[in-house]
Design a protein around this motif. Structure first.
Motif, PDB file in Angstrom:
ATOM      1  N   SER A  23       3.911   1.515  -1.280  1.00  0.00           N
ATOM      2  CA  SER A  23       4.537   1.728  -2.598  1.00  0.00           C
ATOM      3  C   SER A  23       3.505   2.250  -3.594  1.00  0.00           C
ATOM      4  CB  SER A  23       5.203   0.445  -3.109  1.00  0.00           C
ATOM      5  OG  SER A  23       4.272  -0.397  -3.748  1.00  0.00           O
ATOM      6  N   TRP A  24       2.271   1.790  -3.457  1.00  0.00           N
ATOM      7  CA  TRP A  24       1.154   2.298  -4.281  1.00  0.00           C
ATOM      8  C   TRP A  24       1.008   3.806  -4.080  1.00  0.00           C
ATOM      9  CZ3 TRP A  24      -2.834   0.870  -7.623  1.00  0.00           C
ATOM     10  CH2 TRP A  24      -4.026   1.602  -7.581  1.00  0.00           C
ATOM     11  N   THR A  29       3.979   5.830  -5.447  1.00  0.00           N
ATOM     12  CA  THR A  29       3.996   5.893  -6.911  1.00  0.00           C
ATOM     13  C   THR A  29       3.235   7.111  -7.413  1.00  0.00           C
ATOM     14  OG1 THR A  29       4.186   3.500  -7.125  1.00  0.00           O
ATOM     15  CG2 THR A  29       3.291   4.690  -9.032  1.00  0.00           C
ATOM     16  N   VAL A  33       0.848  -1.198   0.000  1.00  0.00           N
ATOM     17  CA  VAL A  33       0.000   0.000   0.000  1.00  0.00           C
ATOM     18  C   VAL A  33       0.885   1.249   0.000  1.00  0.00           C
ATOM     19  CG1 VAL A  33      -1.700   1.320   1.342  1.00  0.00           C
ATOM     20  CG2 VAL A  33      -1.960  -1.159   1.080  1.00  0.00           C
TER      21      VAL A  33
END
Lengths: 211, 211
Positions: A131-132, A135, A129
């Motif tokens: 890294s989401w 991004t 979550v």
């Protein structure tokens, strides 16, 4: 007027900044987005905002306005002094473009629903979550860093609608531990806003419902 | 003016509708979002829009405006006839609220990046991606269904900014096979817009780059 707000909601935070910059006093009604499975989903709140989200602004005649972009444009039109948008249409568009990157390309991806969907429906870890969120935040901030000015707030000495969006987004970036070293202009805005009374008043940590 | 557009991009489609409703002719520059790994990511396009997204509108003096919400508000201010927003600030807010639900709560979740992240980074199936898209589209449409009127376009006989957002979102809903039986008002707008020359002109299937 009454503002339905939650201390940590960045879209509520935007509206709180807009109100504070325009010196508009409103009653705060606190909607707890976590307690009792989310008070925003209760029938009593859906009677106010059928979408079940904060913020919502109830006008004195009872009319309820929803969606922070719509509320902020309303405040700009109904309470034009001080202006948060310049008068030139091209400059307004440049400024709204920064607001839209945050409102459309960053915030919706880390708002309550999508990360919960990743956790509960797709079984993703907190690292996934994170890294989401990083991004989308990184892509958006990289673009904004090229669009804003070299000193002061996003577009000069006075705060504008771009800052109303950017400062809460920075708060979320800190909360989610997103690295900000690559965005010196953006971090400068954060630093300047931290000293400004309207931004201080609207900060999540200063809300009565802060935890 | 030059519009950087892709036939199936719903945010490009919004701007095409806005231009057509206002009878503004522009040159179309086609940016293929899939070919060559996505032409929007090429340095040549990032020189135009550093965010690497469509749409972008290049004005006659070379100034480039990005982000469909900012471009549409610019068109409304610079080319006010015909208006896509009423004059009353409260009515404008009601209408912009519908636009914001689409622009902030629905479209960002099914836009190119997030579904690709679900597929490539999280290994989700097309069925999972479909349920993801249906979740956000269903929540947003359920709210909009309570906000728009009982006949004509979203807010009456003439198309407005709300329809500029809703019709492309309906196109995406059809593309992703989202059930629409629960939204009779929304489907009525789709039916009426299908007969309107500006909405027909802007439709993805009528673009020179349609496949």
């Amino acid at each position: 007027m009454k503002l339905y707000t939650y201390w940590r909601s960045t879209s509520s935070y935007r509206v709180r900044i807009g109100l504070a910059l325009k010196n508009i006093e409103v009653e705060h009604c606190h909607v707890h987005l976590v307690r009792n499975g989310g008070e925003q989903k209760a029938d009593s709140y859906r009677a106010i905002n059928p979408q079940g989200r904060v913020p919502a602004l109830a006008l004195d005649d009872g009319t309820v306005l929803t969606q922070s972009p719509a509320i902020l444009e309303y405040l700009e039109e109904a309470y034009p002094d001080p202006n948060l948008l310049p008068s030139d249409p091209v400059k307004r568009a440049k400024l709204r473009s920064v607001a839209a990157i945050i409102g459309c390309d960053i915030h919706p991806l880390h708002n309550v629903g999508p990360p919960n969907h990743l956790r509960k429906e797709f079984g993703r870890s907190e690292a996934d979550v994170g890294s989401w969120i990083s991004t989308w935040l990184g892509q958006g901030f990289a673009a904004i860093e090229t669009m804003i000015g070299d000193d002061g707030f996003c577009f000069g000495a006075e705060p504008s609608l771009a800052d109303v969006y950017l400062v809460p987004q920075l708060y979320a970036a800190r909360r989610f531990d997103v690295p900000l070293a690559g965005y010196p202009r953006i971090v400068r805005v954060e630093r300047i806003a931290a000293e400004h009374p309207a931004f201080r008043k609207a900060h999540p940590s200063r809300q009565p419902d802060a935890e």
